[in-house]
Scaffold this motif. Sequence first.
Motif, PDB file in Angstrom:
ATOM      1  N   GLY A 199      80.297  21.489  82.316  1.00  0.00           N
ATOM      2  CA  GLY A 199      79.687  22.972  82.360  1.00  0.00           C
ATOM      3  C   GLY A 199      80.121  23.553  81.233  1.00  0.00           C
ATOM      4  O   GLY A 199      79.654  24.438  80.552  1.00  0.00           O
ATOM      5  N   ILE A 200      81.532  23.496  80.926  1.00  0.00           N
ATOM      6  CA  ILE A 200      82.327  24.391  79.932  1.00  0.00           C
ATOM      7  C   ILE A 200      81.865  23.977  78.406  1.00  0.00           C
ATOM      8  O   ILE A 200      81.465  24.731  77.872  1.00  0.00           O
ATOM      9  N   ALA A 201      81.532  22.567  78.472  1.00  0.00           N
ATOM     10  CA  ALA A 201      80.866  22.237  77.087  1.00  0.00           C
ATOM     11  C   ALA A 201      79.614  22.977  77.000  1.00  0.00           C
ATOM     12  O   ALA A 201      78.873  23.285  75.867  1.00  0.00           O
ATOM     13  N   LEU A 202      78.717  22.784  77.953  1.00  0.00           N
ATOM     14  CA  LEU A 202      77.446  23.246  77.721  1.00  0.00           C
ATOM     15  C   LEU A 202      77.409  24.685  77.589  1.00  0.00           C
ATOM     16  O   LEU A 202      76.323  25.504  77.056  1.00  0.00           O
ATOM     17  N   ALA A 203      78.301  25.405  78.099  1.00  0.00           N
ATOM     18  CA  ALA A 203      78.550  26.934  77.966  1.00  0.00           C
ATOM     19  C   ALA A 203      78.726  27.490  76.524  1.00  0.00           C
ATOM     20  O   ALA A 203      78.603  28.309  76.235  1.00  0.00           O
ATOM     21  N   ILE A 204      79.398  26.174  75.847  1.00  0.00           N
ATOM     22  CA  ILE A 204      79.827  26.742  74.598  1.00  0.00           C
ATOM     23  C   ILE A 204      78.535  27.167  73.748  1.00  0.00           C
ATOM     24  O   ILE A 204      78.586  28.095  72.804  1.00  0.00           O
ATOM     25  N   GLY A 205      77.368  26.577  73.959  1.00  0.00           N
ATOM     26  CA  GLY A 205      76.322  26.975  73.269  1.00  0.00           C
ATOM     27  C   GLY A 205      76.076  28.328  73.520  1.00  0.00           C
ATOM     28  O   GLY A 205      75.597  29.218  72.611  1.00  0.00           O
ATOM     29  N   VAL A 206      75.996  28.873  74.708  1.00  0.00           N
ATOM     30  CA  VAL A 206      75.620  30.357  74.920  1.00  0.00           C
ATOM     31  C   VAL A 206      76.805  31.195  74.318  1.00  0.00           C
ATOM     32  O   VAL A 206      76.465  32.264  73.952  1.00  0.00           O
ATOM     33  N   ILE A 207      78.221  30.849  74.336  1.00  0.00           N
ATOM     34  CA  ILE A 207      79.005  31.536  73.752  1.00  0.00           C
ATOM     35  C   ILE A 207      78.814  31.839  72.452  1.00  0.00           C
ATOM     36  O   ILE A 207      78.804  33.074  71.569  1.00  0.00           O
ATOM     37  N   VAL A 208      78.387  30.558  71.690  1.00  0.00           N
ATOM     38  CA  VAL A 208      78.094  30.607  70.199  1.00  0.00           C
ATOM     39  C   VAL A 208      76.727  31.488  69.835  1.00  0.00           C
ATOM     40  O   VAL A 208      76.685  32.392  69.014  1.00  0.00           O
ATOM     41  N   ASP A 209      75.925  31.258  70.825  1.00  0.00           N
ATOM     42  CA  ASP A 209      74.479  32.272  70.600  1.00  0.00           C
ATOM     43  C   ASP A 209      74.985  33.514  70.768  1.00  0.00           C
ATOM     44  O   ASP A 209      74.392  34.494  69.806  1.00  0.00           O
ATOM     45  N   ASN A 210      75.383  34.006  71.470  1.00  0.00           N
ATOM     46  CA  ASN A 210      75.976  35.351  71.632  1.00  0.00           C
ATOM     47  C   ASN A 210      76.797  35.973  70.582  1.00  0.00           C
ATOM     48  O   ASN A 210      76.591  37.097  70.012  1.00  0.00           O
ATOM     49  N   GLY A 211      77.539  35.206  69.927  1.00  0.00           N
ATOM     50  CA  GLY A 211      78.363  35.714  68.920  1.00  0.00           C
ATOM     51  C   GLY A 211      77.565  35.862  67.768  1.00  0.00           C
ATOM     52  O   GLY A 211      77.641  36.764  66.963  1.00  0.00           O
ATOM     53  N   ILE A 212      76.854  34.823  67.279  1.00  0.00           N
ATOM     54  CA  ILE A 212      75.813  34.784  66.325  1.00  0.00           C
ATOM     55  C   ILE A 212      74.955  36.164  66.303  1.00  0.00           C
ATOM     56  O   ILE A 212      74.390  36.731  65.536  1.00  0.00           O
ATOM     57  N   ILE A 213      74.543  36.296  67.432  1.00  0.00           N
ATOM     58  CA  ILE A 213      73.501  37.395  67.753  1.00  0.00           C
ATOM     59  C   ILE A 213      74.113  38.729  67.449  1.00  0.00           C
ATOM     60  O   ILE A 213      73.668  39.694  66.878  1.00  0.00           O
TER      61      ILE A 213
END
Length: 427
Positions: free
Chosen positions: A392-406
């Motif tokens: 779950g943490i590994a999958l959530a990394i994509g959301v974390i990265v998307d938030n930073g890029i946005i």
Amino acid sequence: MVKKLIELSLRNRYVVLLIAAGLFVWGISAIKRNPIDAIPDLSENQVIVYTEWMGRSPQIIEDQVTFPLVSNMQGIPKIKNVRGTSMFGMSFVYVIFEDNVDIYWARTRVMERLNYAQRLLPQGVTPALGPDGTGLGHIYWYHLDAPKMDLGEQRALQDWYLKFGLQTVPGVAEVASFGGFEKQYQLVIDPVKLQFYNITLMDIMNKVKANNNDVGGSKFEMSDMAYIIRGLGYVKNIEDIENIALTNVNGIPVRVKDIGSVQMGGDTRLGIFDMDGTGEVVGGIVVMRYGENADQVIADVKTKIKDLERGLPEGVTIKPSYDRSTFIEAAIDNIKFKLIEEISVVAIIVMIFLFHWRSALSIIIQIPLTIAISFIILDALGISSNIMSLTGIALAIGVIVDNGIIMSENAYRSLSAWQNERHNKKE
């Protein structure tokens, strides 16, 4: 609200960095404390009551043991369900508690009820609590490699040396032995001789039991010396049992060897343990307690096994049959690889599209910081690190990265609009 929070953070950037560093250190500490396992423990919060009454049928066990125990367990607070199982010579009662109940509080409540229910059971029947382990408590299996020893000697080595040594490891609830056979003295009685000497089987049992005992005497003083008087009567070999007197005929003692024979044999076995089709082996199953760190307990068990191997006979070694730490380490290595892989990909993508190393650095810092905070929450809620939570943490990394890029892209857009507006005003 969000605008004021961002403005406050920008005005106090060093305080924000200090808080972030503190959360990161706290998260590292939480990672070290958090129990690690391969799979999540979804078993029920239960206490097992085990009762043995050998030689009785399942119906007798159900009527005189299981039913009284199940009836008396119903009134315990915070219980979800009580289940009973009866089989030949044995009874199992499973007391299921609510998930938020502390297991040791539950075991105490069950023990209190057992003290009351004891008077309802047949004489000589004593129920006992099962080990304080979960359905996933089997964390390590091992077997003995002893080609020069028979199965009885291996089982004795396991029961009287390895088992007691491994039970001292912190976090181990029980070490269950399997394979081989348990040695016992067996009396083969001739019924014709019993009838001739007018002796019953109960007489033989009582005489053998009474003669397998040490007795203490008083102190005898003589010539300023004190002597302790005691009788040594424990059975040490087959000859000691054969010479036990049962009765006398015309002043001549009738001993055990006069009405039968004594031999060394094995207890009745209900199954065997075969290793890869090469033959029977003897070993043990290490059961872990509730809430323990499986990876740490397995490491401690392996260390203890190395110490115990020094006291084994020559040619005897201990080999693992099942080791859950391999799955745990594989899950940890997988999440480490995914983190490094995703951080590298994010850094490259951000550098290509934004062409600004500070923006890439700000996004990369968010990943380990967010993971550290996630472990703080896991530790606070008492959730172990396993393949499900790590995935779950590994999958959530994509959301974390998307938030930073946005956020970075939005900051670039706002700065660009502000610069264009300022340039137009100058013209």
